[in-house]
Design a protein around this motif. Structure first.
Motif, short mmCIF file in Angstrom:
data_model
loop_
_atom_site.label_atom_id
_atom_site.label_comp_id
_atom_site.label_asym_id
_atom_site.label_seq_id
_atom_site.Cartn_x
_atom_site.Cartn_y
_atom_site.Cartn_z
N ASN A 25 36.02 46.87 32.60
CA ASN A 25 35.46 45.76 33.04
C ASN A 25 36.48 44.36 33.06
N LEU A 26 37.60 44.66 32.89
CA LEU A 26 38.79 43.61 32.75
C LEU A 26 39.08 43.00 34.19
N ALA A 27 38.61 43.84 35.12
CA ALA A 27 39.20 43.26 36.66
C ALA A 27 38.02 43.67 37.51
N LEU A 28 37.81 42.82 38.45
CA LEU A 28 37.05 43.21 39.73
C LEU A 28 37.67 44.06 40.62
N CYS A 29 38.78 43.85 41.16
CA CYS A 29 39.47 44.42 42.10
C CYS A 29 40.96 44.40 42.06
N THR A 30 41.89 45.35 42.30
CA THR A 30 43.29 45.41 42.02
C THR A 30 43.75 45.78 43.45
N ASN A 31 45.01 45.44 43.72
CA ASN A 31 45.78 45.92 44.85
C ASN A 31 47.34 45.94 44.28
N TRP A 32 48.14 47.10 44.99
CA TRP A 32 49.33 47.22 44.52
C TRP A 32 49.95 47.61 45.94
N PHE A 33 51.23 47.38 45.80
CA PHE A 33 52.26 47.75 46.98
C PHE A 33 53.78 47.72 46.69
N PRO A 34 54.42 48.49 47.45
CA PRO A 34 56.01 48.64 47.07
C PRO A 34 56.59 47.58 47.60
N LEU A 53 51.42 44.92 41.33
CA LEU A 53 50.07 45.11 41.25
C LEU A 53 49.52 43.80 41.04
N ILE A 54 48.27 43.32 41.89
CA ILE A 54 47.83 42.35 41.89
C ILE A 54 46.19 42.34 41.22
N VAL A 55 45.83 41.58 40.14
CA VAL A 55 44.54 41.83 39.43
C VAL A 55 43.89 40.69 39.68
N LYS A 56 42.50 40.88 40.27
CA LYS A 56 41.55 39.95 40.45
C LYS A 56 40.50 39.80 39.14
N THR A 57 40.37 38.67 38.57
CA THR A 57 39.41 38.67 37.48
C THR A 57 39.25 37.11 37.30
N GLN A 58 38.29 37.16 36.11
CA GLN A 58 37.86 35.61 35.54
C GLN A 58 39.17 35.45 34.47
N ALA A 59 39.17 33.96 34.35
CA ALA A 59 39.89 33.44 33.23
C ALA A 59 39.60 33.94 31.83
N GLY A 60 40.44 33.97 30.88
CA GLY A 60 40.04 34.12 29.63
C GLY A 60 40.47 35.71 29.27
N TYR A 61 41.10 36.54 30.20
CA TYR A 61 41.34 37.89 29.92
C TYR A 61 42.88 38.26 29.61
N ARG A 62 43.59 37.22 29.79
CA ARG A 62 44.90 37.68 29.66
C ARG A 62 45.40 38.57 28.56
N ASP A 63 44.80 38.27 27.35
CA ASP A 63 45.58 38.82 26.28
C ASP A 63 44.84 40.39 26.28
N ARG A 64 43.70 40.51 26.58
CA ARG A 64 43.30 41.93 26.71
C ARG A 64 43.99 42.59 27.99
N LEU A 65 44.07 42.03 29.06
CA LEU A 65 44.97 42.63 30.25
C LEU A 65 46.28 43.01 29.82
#
Length: 104
Positions: A25-34, A53-65
């Motif tokens: 539950n650290l990301a809502l949605c992700t995308n990846w591409f070459p 890799l693009i990660v869509k989430t809230q602020a404050g999760y960088r350390d855990r990510l």
């Protein structure tokens, strides 16, 4: 909201990291591409394939990510945090419903 732009070696790494972030539950949605990457390494210019890799989430999760990423890979990579100026209301409603906002 935060977006993370993360460079990786393979699509398999992106999928593994994405699924770990989604399960925790650290990301809502992700995308990846070459992509193709050129960089300077030990005095030489190297060109090789890479995966973003693009990660869509809230602020404050960088350390855990970053912790999740370090559990999967051990090489030098880019983790870029972006703060969008504007996001459509429907997406923000979904994000706020699924990923708790953290106090900074």
């Amino acid at each position: 909201m935060r977006l993370y732009y993360i460079t990786l070696n393979t699509a398999e790494e992106a999928q593994t990291i994405s699924h770990a972030l989604l399960r925790q539950n650290l990301a809502l949605c992700t995308n990846w591409f070459p992509i193709t990457c050129a960089y300077r390494w030990e005095g030489e210019i190297v060109t090789e394939p890479e995966t973003v890799l693009i990660v869509k989430t809230q602020a404050g999760y960088r350390d855990r990510l970053e912790q999740v990423i370090r559990e999967q890979i051990d090489y030098t990579h880019c983790i870029l945090e972006l703060t969008p100026d504007s996001v459509n209301a429907g997406f923000l409603t979904w994000l706020n419903r699924e990923i708790p906002q953290r106090l900074l």
